[in-house]
Design a protein around this motif. Structure first.
Motif, PDB file in Angstrom:
ATOM      1  N   GLU A  28     -30.804 -26.921  -3.520  1.00 24.10           N
ATOM      2  CA  GLU A  28     -29.347 -26.901  -3.587  1.00 24.10           C
ATOM      3  C   GLU A  28     -28.873 -25.616  -4.250  1.00 24.10           C
ATOM      4  O   GLU A  28     -29.572 -25.036  -5.085  1.00 24.10           O
ATOM      5  N   ASP A  29     -27.665 -25.170  -3.884  1.00 22.39           N
ATOM      6  CA  ASP A  29     -27.026 -24.084  -4.616  1.00 22.39           C
ATOM      7  C   ASP A  29     -25.789 -24.634  -5.321  1.00 22.39           C
ATOM      8  O   ASP A  29     -25.555 -25.854  -5.317  1.00 22.39           O
ATOM      9  N   PHE A  30     -25.027 -23.767  -5.947  1.00 16.57           N
ATOM     10  CA  PHE A  30     -23.859 -24.224  -6.706  1.00 16.57           C
ATOM     11  C   PHE A  30     -22.929 -25.046  -5.817  1.00 16.57           C
ATOM     12  O   PHE A  30     -22.523 -26.149  -6.175  1.00 16.57           O
ATOM     13  N   GLU A  31     -22.600 -24.507  -4.646  1.00 13.20           N
ATOM     14  CA  GLU A  31     -21.602 -25.147  -3.785  1.00 13.20           C
ATOM     15  C   GLU A  31     -22.117 -26.460  -3.216  1.00 13.20           C
ATOM     16  O   GLU A  31     -21.384 -27.457  -3.175  1.00 13.20           O
ATOM     17  N   SER A  32     -23.364 -26.492  -2.759  1.00 16.86           N
ATOM     18  CA  SER A  32     -23.870 -27.711  -2.128  1.00 16.86           C
ATOM     19  C   SER A  32     -24.022 -28.836  -3.149  1.00 16.86           C
ATOM     20  O   SER A  32     -23.743 -30.003  -2.842  1.00 16.86           O
ATOM     21  N   SER A  33     -24.438 -28.503  -4.367  1.00 18.68           N
ATOM     22  CA  SER A  33     -24.581 -29.551  -5.384  1.00 18.68           C
ATOM     23  C   SER A  33     -23.220 -30.095  -5.793  1.00 18.68           C
ATOM     24  O   SER A  33     -23.042 -31.307  -5.952  1.00 18.68           O
ATOM     25  N   ALA A  34     -22.243 -29.200  -5.950  1.00 18.05           N
ATOM     26  CA  ALA A  34     -20.897 -29.651  -6.298  1.00 18.05           C
ATOM     27  C   ALA A  34     -20.333 -30.551  -5.199  1.00 18.05           C
ATOM     28  O   ALA A  34     -19.739 -31.601  -5.473  1.00 18.05           O
ATOM     29  N   HIS A  35     -20.555 -30.156  -3.938  1.00 20.74           N
ATOM     30  CA  HIS A  35     -20.064 -30.950  -2.807  1.00 20.74           C
ATOM     31  C   HIS A  35     -20.710 -32.327  -2.787  1.00 20.74           C
ATOM     32  O   HIS A  35     -20.035 -33.345  -2.559  1.00 20.74           O
ATOM     33  N   LEU A  36     -22.012 -32.380  -3.057  1.00 20.57           N
ATOM     34  CA  LEU A  36     -22.754 -33.641  -3.022  1.00 20.57           C
ATOM     35  C   LEU A  36     -22.187 -34.647  -4.017  1.00 20.57           C
ATOM     36  O   LEU A  36     -21.926 -35.809  -3.673  1.00 20.57           O
ATOM     37  N   PHE A  37     -21.948 -34.208  -5.255  1.00 24.10           N
ATOM     38  CA  PHE A  37     -21.487 -35.135  -6.279  1.00 24.10           C
ATOM     39  C   PHE A  37     -19.979 -35.382  -6.208  1.00 24.10           C
ATOM     40  O   PHE A  37     -19.516 -36.466  -6.565  1.00 24.10           O
ATOM     41  N   HIS A  38     -19.228 -34.408  -5.715  1.00 26.96           N
ATOM     42  CA  HIS A  38     -17.797 -34.656  -5.509  1.00 26.96           C
ATOM     43  C   HIS A  38     -17.586 -35.684  -4.401  1.00 26.96           C
ATOM     44  O   HIS A  38     -16.641 -36.467  -4.452  1.00 26.96           O
ATOM     45  N   ASN A  39     -18.469 -35.678  -3.405  1.00 28.54           N
ATOM     46  CA  ASN A  39     -18.394 -36.700  -2.355  1.00 28.54           C
ATOM     47  C   ASN A  39     -18.695 -38.083  -2.911  1.00 28.54           C
ATOM     48  O   ASN A  39     -18.035 -39.065  -2.565  1.00 28.54           O
ATOM     49  N   ALA A  40     -19.728 -38.159  -3.761  1.00 30.04           N
ATOM     50  CA  ALA A  40     -20.124 -39.456  -4.320  1.00 30.04           C
ATOM     51  C   ALA A  40     -19.075 -40.004  -5.281  1.00 30.04           C
ATOM     52  O   ALA A  40     -18.870 -41.223  -5.361  1.00 30.04           O
ATOM     53  N   PHE A  41     -18.395 -39.105  -6.002  1.00 27.90           N
ATOM     54  CA  PHE A  41     -17.385 -39.511  -7.000  1.00 27.90           C
ATOM     55  C   PHE A  41     -16.049 -38.847  -6.680  1.00 27.90           C
ATOM     56  O   PHE A  41     -15.605 -37.930  -7.389  1.00 27.90           O
ATOM     57  N   PRO A  42     -15.383 -39.282  -5.601  1.00 28.18           N
ATOM     58  CA  PRO A  42     -14.137 -38.616  -5.192  1.00 28.18           C
ATOM     59  C   PRO A  42     -13.019 -38.718  -6.224  1.00 28.18           C
ATOM     60  O   PRO A  42     -12.097 -37.906  -6.218  1.00 28.18           O
ATOM     61  N   ASN A  43     -13.087 -39.701  -7.123  1.00 29.34           N
ATOM     62  CA  ASN A  43     -12.081 -39.821  -8.177  1.00 29.34           C
ATOM     63  C   ASN A  43     -12.506 -39.136  -9.469  1.00 29.34           C
ATOM     64  O   ASN A  43     -11.862 -39.297 -10.507  1.00 29.34           O
ATOM     65  N   GLY A  44     -13.588 -38.377  -9.389  1.00 27.96           N
ATOM     66  CA  GLY A  44     -14.034 -37.614 -10.541  1.00 27.96           C
ATOM     67  C   GLY A  44     -15.204 -38.257 -11.256  1.00 27.96           C
ATOM     68  O   GLY A  44     -15.391 -39.475 -11.221  1.00 27.96           O
ATOM     69  N   PHE A  45     -16.008 -37.404 -11.887  1.00 30.30           N
ATOM     70  CA  PHE A  45     -17.117 -37.849 -12.735  1.00 30.30           C
ATOM     71  C   PHE A  45     -16.715 -37.456 -14.146  1.00 30.30           C
ATOM     72  O   PHE A  45     -16.856 -36.307 -14.552  1.00 30.30           O
ATOM     73  N   LEU A  46     -16.162 -38.408 -14.875  1.00 30.50           N
ATOM     74  CA  LEU A  46     -15.444 -38.139 -16.115  1.00 30.50           C
ATOM     75  C   LEU A  46     -16.392 -38.043 -17.307  1.00 30.50           C
ATOM     76  O   LEU A  46     -17.484 -38.626 -17.301  1.00 30.50           O
ATOM     77  N   TRP A  47     -15.959 -37.310 -18.334  1.00 26.48           N
ATOM     78  CA  TRP A  47     -16.768 -37.129 -19.539  1.00 26.48           C
ATOM     79  C   TRP A  47     -15.907 -37.343 -20.774  1.00 26.48           C
ATOM     80  O   TRP A  47     -14.769 -36.879 -20.829  1.00 26.48           O
ATOM     81  N   GLU A  48     -16.468 -38.045 -21.753  1.00 23.05           N
ATOM     82  CA  GLU A  48     -15.806 -38.138 -23.046  1.00 23.05           C
ATOM     83  C   GLU A  48     -16.834 -38.247 -24.160  1.00 23.05           C
ATOM     84  O   GLU A  48     -17.973 -38.693 -23.949  1.00 23.05           O
ATOM     85  N   LEU A  49     -16.427 -37.833 -25.332  1.00 26.75           N
ATOM     86  CA  LEU A  49     -17.261 -37.921 -26.520  1.00 26.75           C
ATOM     87  C   LEU A  49     -17.158 -39.317 -27.114  1.00 26.75           C
ATOM     88  O   LEU A  49     -16.069 -39.893 -27.175  1.00 26.75           O
ATOM     89  N   ILE A  50     -18.294 -39.867 -27.511  1.00 27.00           N
ATOM     90  CA  ILE A  50     -18.311 -41.183 -28.159  1.00 27.00           C
ATOM     91  C   ILE A  50     -18.177 -41.029 -29.669  1.00 27.00           C
ATOM     92  O   ILE A  50     -17.285 -41.596 -30.294  1.00 27.00           O
ATOM     93  N   GLU A  51     -19.079 -40.235 -30.261  1.00 29.42           N
ATOM     94  CA  GLU A  51     -19.018 -40.014 -31.705  1.00 29.42           C
ATOM     95  C   GLU A  51     -19.755 -38.739 -32.071  1.00 29.42           C
ATOM     96  O   GLU A  51     -20.660 -38.300 -31.353  1.00 29.42           O
ATOM     97  N   VAL A  52     -19.350 -38.153 -33.189  1.00 31.73           N
ATOM     98  CA  VAL A  52     -20.039 -37.001 -33.752  1.00 31.73           C
ATOM     99  C   VAL A  52     -21.012 -37.515 -34.807  1.00 31.73           C
ATOM    100  O   VAL A  52     -20.611 -38.212 -35.745  1.00 31.73           O
ATOM    101  N   LEU A  53     -22.277 -37.168 -34.646  1.00 34.15           N
ATOM    102  CA  LEU A  53     -23.319 -37.640 -35.556  1.00 34.15           C
ATOM    103  C   LEU A  53     -23.575 -36.646 -36.688  1.00 34.15           C
ATOM    104  O   LEU A  53     -24.036 -37.034 -37.757  1.00 34.15           O
TER     105      LEU A  53
END
Length: 223
Positions: free
Chosen positions: A124-149
């Motif tokens: 995969e390259d940058f574009e193909s990998s981004a396309h693959l996961f954007h297709n799987a998660f069309p509403n976004g693959f979200l990230w948040e912090l749980i806690e600072v250790l």
């Protein structure tokens, strides 16, 4: 342009929309800045952790989101305000240490996941990998912090990455379930809270296995 806004905080520890607006001369991967309005809406609806503005948790969350945005959309690492570009290194599960340019060239998915039965980063390259996961998660693959250790200079934090598997992943049909990764990272920062290095620790196999549970497509029936 000043690196600080009216909040008197460095721009890279403010929200990523502030980072996006900070420099009008950025070399954007798709010729224009990203629009996070839909993502912000889903974050507001689905986030489990609402960190108090100005808290260490909120600062670290903003910094990591700024880095993720820059890694995904700014092609020139010298324009990334979240890191010390010439010193930056990133590793996953104790593996290869990648430079900022490596991240810009290959994409975070490829460097995070590597080669496995369910995903071949080497193919995969940058574009193909981004396309693959954007297709799987069309509403976004979200990230948040749980806690600072642990706080600076070696900021250790727990996080979650999640999304609804509502689009196809390779030959696998979507299941409609929420797919979540929980991990721990260590961000070594300088006195200005810019990232010098990132170490990520998470179970990539568990994440990919969930995407491979969808029923395989069996060729289109044209009869």
């Amino acid at each position: 342009m000043s690196s600080e806004s009216s909040t008197n905080q460095p721009v890279w520890i403010q929200d990523r929309d502030t980072v996006i607006a900070h420099d009008p001369n950025v070399e954007w991967r798709y010729q224009e800045p990203p629009d996070y309005s839909r993502t912000n809406q889903y974050l507001k609806q689905e986030s489990k952790y609402n960190h108090l503005e100005g808290s260490l948790e909120a600062i670290v969350q903003n910094l990591v989101r700024a880095f993720e945005m820059e890694a995904s959309f700014k092609t020139n690492p010298q324009q990334w305000v979240s890191i010390v570009a010439d010193k930056f290194r990133m590793t996953t599960n104790g593996g290869t240490a990648y430079t900022a340019q490596d991240v810009a060239d290959a994409g975070t998915y490829n460097l995070f996941l590597g080669d496995s039965e369910q995903y071949k980063a080497s193919e995969e390259d940058f574009e193909s990998s981004a396309h693959l996961f954007h297709n799987a998660f069309p509403n976004g693959f979200l990230w948040e912090l749980i806690e600072v250790l642990a706080g600076p200079p070696n900021v250790t934090f727990k996080w979650r990455h999640w999304g609804t598997f509502s689009g196809p992943y390779n030959e696998h049909a979507p299941t409609g379930e929420t797919v979540e990764i929980v991990g721990v990272s260590i961000a070594r920062v300088n006195d200005d809270l810019k990232i010098l290095s990132l170490e990520h620790f998470f179970d990539s196999g568990s994440f990919l296995n969930k995407l491979a549970t969808g029923c395989p497509f069996h060729g289109q029936n044209n009869s």
